[in-house]
Design an enzyme around this catalytic site. Structure first.
Site, PDB file in Angstrom:
ATOM      1  N   GLU A  43       0.867  -1.191   0.000  1.00 56.36           N
ATOM      2  CA  GLU A  43       0.000   0.000   0.000  1.00 56.36           C
ATOM      3  C   GLU A  43       0.911   1.253   0.000  1.00 56.36           C
ATOM      4  O   GLU A  43       1.952   1.264   0.673  1.00 56.36           O
ATOM      5  CB  GLU A  43      -0.821  -0.066   1.307  1.00 56.36           C
ATOM      6  CG  GLU A  43      -1.766   1.080   1.558  1.00 56.36           C
ATOM      7  CD  GLU A  43      -2.489   0.910   2.928  1.00 56.36           C
ATOM      8  OE1 GLU A  43      -2.087   0.034   3.738  1.00 56.36           O
ATOM      9  OE2 GLU A  43      -3.445   1.661   3.170  1.00 56.36           O
ATOM     10  N   LYS A  52      -9.386   1.852  -1.809  1.00 61.88           N
ATOM     11  CA  LYS A  52      -9.601   1.234  -0.484  1.00 61.88           C
ATOM     12  C   LYS A  52     -10.964   1.628   0.084  1.00 61.88           C
ATOM     13  O   LYS A  52     -11.267   2.827   0.243  1.00 61.88           O
ATOM     14  CB  LYS A  52      -8.483   1.675   0.454  1.00 61.88           C
ATOM     15  CG  LYS A  52      -8.471   1.021   1.823  1.00 61.88           C
ATOM     16  CD  LYS A  52      -7.238   1.490   2.596  1.00 61.88           C
ATOM     17  CE  LYS A  52      -7.062   0.821   3.932  1.00 61.88           C
ATOM     18  NZ  LYS A  52      -5.824   1.279   4.607  1.00 61.88           N
ATOM     19  N   CYS A  71      -5.087  -3.486   2.639  1.00 65.37           N
ATOM     20  CA  CYS A  71      -4.804  -3.479   4.071  1.00 65.37           C
ATOM     21  C   CYS A  71      -6.041  -3.701   4.946  1.00 65.37           C
ATOM     22  O   CYS A  71      -6.565  -4.793   4.992  1.00 65.37           O
ATOM     23  CB  CYS A  71      -4.045  -2.205   4.444  1.00 65.37           C
ATOM     24  SG  CYS A  71      -3.071  -2.452   5.956  1.00 65.37           S
ATOM     25  N   VAL A 121      -0.218  -2.152  10.709  1.00 68.23           N
ATOM     26  CA  VAL A 121       0.273  -1.718  12.021  1.00 68.23           C
ATOM     27  C   VAL A 121      -0.314  -2.568  13.150  1.00 68.23           C
ATOM     28  O   VAL A 121       0.273  -2.651  14.221  1.00 68.23           O
ATOM     29  CB  VAL A 121      -0.010  -0.212  12.270  1.00 68.23           C
ATOM     30  CG1 VAL A 121       0.856   0.645  11.371  1.00 68.23           C
ATOM     31  CG2 VAL A 121      -1.466   0.137  12.087  1.00 68.23           C
TER      32      VAL A 121
END
Ligand code: ACM
Length: 264
Positions: free
Chosen positions: A38, A109, A142, A169
């Site tokens: 990404e 996204k 993601c 993350v």
């Protein structure tokens, strides 16, 4: 077919050198399909919308897209790469799909994560599957992993492979993607980044790496490290993803109880 990912450590805002580094990594191996992380060319943590506007590009005629189109043509391959896209006044966290003959499509996204909301609009394009001859490929980005409907929609449209550019993350995604693959009997290629961005000192981000390729039986064909740039290519058996049977009696798609599910 051969498909792979690169796991990178982009430097924020250094678009040309991030692009050069990504190309150099892909040149180490050959594959018919590459998945890149990404926002691979810009980095992740934009200070504000003006900064994003300056670093975003239009798809497919922006400079990074044009370079990827040239690279894919030269190497006769396909690339799915995460980019900041600008379209009029709107900025999207997008993935561009490029083939040996040029631009194929764009995904924006749909599930925008946390502080991304300050910069990106949520994607409104349909979840779509592209038939490239050797495979049918769907794209999600993601945080879309956290919404199982995303992978399911792609699988029900016939995706053999889910390409998943990421900047992870949270720790759970690599394990969760095994479930997405088991639920749908698809391959998933998660291309993540490594390193830290601390442009927002109140919210420094450490990216978890662990890019991976998982098969329709939930086997991890390869999982990358948490902290290094890597290149991975594996052999993919598309027929495995087209067989939705898990034993003599059960078929993952025809056994679905759509008469019982209430999704709205
Ligand atoms: C993310 O969606 N990049 C966490």
């Amino acid at each position: 077919m051969k498909a792979g990912f690169i796991q990178t450590y982009p430097e924020f805002g250094e678009v040309q050198s991030n692009l050069k580094r990504a190309s150099a990594l892909m040149e180490k191996k050959s594959a018919e399909l590459w998945v890149l992380p990404e926002l691979f060319s810009t980095g992740y943590q934009f200070h504000n919308i003006d900064e994003a506007r300056n670093l975003a590009e239009s798809i497919p005629d922006g400079p990074v897209c044009r370079a990827l189109i040239d690279w894919a043509g030269l190497h006769k391959t396909h690339i799915i790469a995460g980019l900041a896209e600008i379209d009029g006044e709107s900025i999207y966290n997008s993935a561009v799909f490029i083939g040996p003959d040029g631009y194929i499509g764009t995904y924006r996204k749909a599930h925008i994560f946390d502080s991304e909301r300050a910069v990106f609009e949520a994607g409104e394009l349909p979840l779509k599957v592209y038939d490239i001859g050797t495979a049918r490929v769907g794209i999600m980005i993601c945080f879309d992993w956290r919404f199982p409907e995303t992978a399911r929609s792609l699988a029900l449209q016939g995706a053999d492979i889910i390409a998943h550019p990421s900047n992870l993350v949270l720790p759970h995604c690599p394990q969760a993607m095994i479930t997405r693959c088991l639920e749908n009997r698809v391959y998933a290629i998660t291309a993540d980044r490594v390193g830290v961005e601390d442009r927002d000192l109140d919210n420094p981000l450490k990216f978890i790496g662990q890019s991976q390729i998982v098969d329709p039986d939930g086997n991890i064909l390869y999982r990358a490290s948490e902290d290094s740039e890597e290149v991975c290519v594996v052999e993919i058996d598309i027929e495995k993803a087209r067989n939705k049977k898990i034993n003599c009696e059960n078929d993952l798609f025809s056994d679905r109880r759509v008469d019982l599910y209430k999704l709205q």
